[in-house]
Design an enzyme around this catalytic site. Structure first.
Site, PDB file in Angstrom:
ATOM      1  N   ASP A  36       0.857  -1.138  -0.011  1.00 26.47           N
ATOM      2  CA  ASP A  36       0.096   0.010   0.088  1.00 26.47           C
ATOM      3  C   ASP A  36       0.884   1.381  -0.185  1.00 26.47           C
ATOM      4  OD1 ASP A  36       1.155  -0.195   2.500  1.00 26.47           O
ATOM      5  OD2 ASP A  36      -0.804   0.046   3.675  1.00 26.47           O
ATOM      6  N   HIS A 129      19.632  27.057   4.533  1.00 25.83           N
ATOM      7  CA  HIS A 129      19.401  28.441   3.858  1.00 25.83           C
ATOM      8  C   HIS A 129      19.132  29.652   4.708  1.00 25.83           C
ATOM      9  CE1 HIS A 129      17.561  30.924   1.034  1.00 25.83           C
ATOM     10  NE2 HIS A 129      16.540  31.205   1.691  1.00 25.83           N
ATOM     11  N   ASP A 168      21.744  37.187  -5.127  1.00 24.79           N
ATOM     12  CA  ASP A 168      20.497  37.651  -4.608  1.00 24.79           C
ATOM     13  C   ASP A 168      20.979  38.478  -3.189  1.00 24.79           C
ATOM     14  OD1 ASP A 168      20.455  35.817  -2.710  1.00 24.79           O
ATOM     15  OD2 ASP A 168      18.935  34.799  -3.477  1.00 24.79           O
ATOM     16  N   LYS A 191      17.536  40.709  -6.738  1.00 26.37           N
ATOM     17  CA  LYS A 191      16.578  39.910  -7.561  1.00 26.37           C
ATOM     18  C   LYS A 191      15.215  40.017  -7.117  1.00 26.37           C
ATOM     19  CE  LYS A 191      16.192  35.160  -6.065  1.00 26.37           C
ATOM     20  NZ  LYS A 191      16.616  34.046  -5.674  1.00 26.37           N
ATOM     21  N   ASP A 217      26.379  31.005  -4.213  1.00 30.75           N
ATOM     22  CA  ASP A 217      24.801  30.840  -3.401  1.00 30.75           C
ATOM     23  C   ASP A 217      24.868  29.567  -2.545  1.00 30.75           C
ATOM     24  OD1 ASP A 217      22.308  31.692  -2.948  1.00 30.75           O
ATOM     25  OD2 ASP A 217      21.673  31.320  -5.033  1.00 30.75           O
ATOM     26  N   THR A 222      16.420  25.258  -9.530  1.00 30.57           N
ATOM     27  CA  THR A 222      16.236  25.335 -10.815  1.00 30.57           C
ATOM     28  C   THR A 222      17.163  25.820 -11.738  1.00 30.57           C
ATOM     29  OG1 THR A 222      14.824  27.257 -10.930  1.00 30.57           O
ATOM     30  CG2 THR A 222      13.634  25.376 -10.593  1.00 30.57           C
ATOM     31  N   GLY A 224      17.504  29.060 -11.975  1.00 34.27           N
ATOM     32  CA  GLY A 224      16.861  30.401 -12.494  1.00 34.27           C
ATOM     33  C   GLY A 224      17.760  31.442 -11.808  1.00 34.27           C
TER      34      GLY A 224
END
Ligand code: R5P
Length: 312
Positions: A36, A129, A168, A191, A217, A222, A224
């Site tokens: 299941d 983050h 950013d 940004k 970063d 993604t 972007g």
């Protein structure tokens, strides 16, 4: 060494590299699904009286990896582990640290509660983050930094006349840390996020003309953010000879590979906090294994981690 290391399915290679650094083998675990769809986990060896380390990034598929971690923790706690540390090299949901609008959960806080409910007594993570993550836990949280290992991997081939670019405002502190190590100036891209995968650049703060950009970063999801920042910096006169991208976590989901491949990039460096099934020639993966082995050794011997931690 009364230490046991286990891993779910998220990053067995990083777990093995870490265990090799400690001279031990990874504990056997059976992870299976009932018909299941329910998850079932069974550890295959005794952990009674052991210091147990579970190495599992909560990378995509996030819910699967998170649930495996929770089940492993519960299994180890019930089997008599003396202590239980979750090493979560990439901490999913950290971006949901507040409500951006009215009717949303604070996902990071809820994940913290789940981890604590499972019996985990300490969390080790790498460049989360937000450092506010720690405040969601009642148990100790150790924030390691991937900056030293990534900075060292670039150091020998640093382009002359480079500039460290924060794509950013949120990456400005990270950019400062790289800039300190490399002794380079920084620029910050302002940004605006249009959607989960699209962003728009408003302006660039700092001088980028005639300099090779090194965009840094905490994560590439993604692609972007990196794409928009790099294109804006090049349009503002940045040099297009082998720009670099350096990020702690290479999630590389959705159009990320296509976007990065389409950019005039030298290399993209990420750590193996997230397993990288594909290894395109432009991607360099730097292992966190030696760092994690050092951390486990020091925690086991009750030694200071201070020089390995991030204080922002
Ligand atoms: C956002 O604040 C993060 O630091 C990253 O810049 C962002 O999550 C990257 O996402 P993407 O690669 O999808 O633009």
């Amino acid at each position: 060494m009364n230490v046991s290391i286990f891993s779910g399915s998220a990053n067995p290679l990083l777990t093995t590299t870490t265990a090799q650094g400690l001279g031990i083998s990874v504990g056997q675990v059976v992870l299976q699904r009932f018909p299941d769809g329910e998850l079932h986990v069974e550890i295959q060896e005794s952990v009674r009286g052991h210091d147990v380390y579970l190495i599992q990034p909560t990378s995509p598929p996030v819910e699967t990896h998170l649930l495996e971690l929770l089940f492993l923790a519960d299994a180890c706690r019930r089997a008599g582990a003396a202590s239980l540390t979750a090493i979560i090299p990439y901490f999913g949901y950290a971006r949901q640290d507040r409500r951006a609008s009215g009717r949303e959960p604070v996902g990071a806080r809820l994940v913290a509660e789940l981890l604590q409910a499972s019996g985990i007594q300490r969390v080790v993570t790498v460049d989360p983050h937000t450092s506010a993550l720690e405040g969601f836990f009642r148990i100790p949280v150790e924030h390691l930094s991937a900056v030293p290992v990534l900075a060292a991997a670039v150091q020998a081939s640093l382009p002359p006349e480079a500039v460290v670019v924060a794509p950013d405002l949120g990456a400005a502190k990270l950019a400062e840390r790289y800039a300190r190590v490399w002794q380079l100036p920084i620029a910050i891209v302002h940004k605006t996020r249009l959607s989960g995968k699209d962003v728009q650049v408003q302006r660039i703060i700092g001088e980028v003309r005639d300099r090779v950009p090194i965009v840094v970063d905490d994560m590439i999801s993604t692609g972007g953010t990196i794409q928009a920042a790099l294109q804006a910096v090049l349009a503002a006169g940045g040099r297009s000879e082998q720009p670099l991208v350096v990020a702690s976590h290479g999630l590389l989901v959705g159009p990320a590979h296509e976007r990065l491949r389409g950019l005039p990039l030298g290399r993209v460096l990420v750590t193996d906090s997230v397993a990288q099934p594909a290894s395109p020639p432009w991607l360099q993966v730097v292992s966190l294994g030696p760092l994690l082995a050092e951390v486990v050794t020091r925690l086991h011997n009750q030694q200071s981690l201070s020089d390995l931690l991030t204080h922002t």
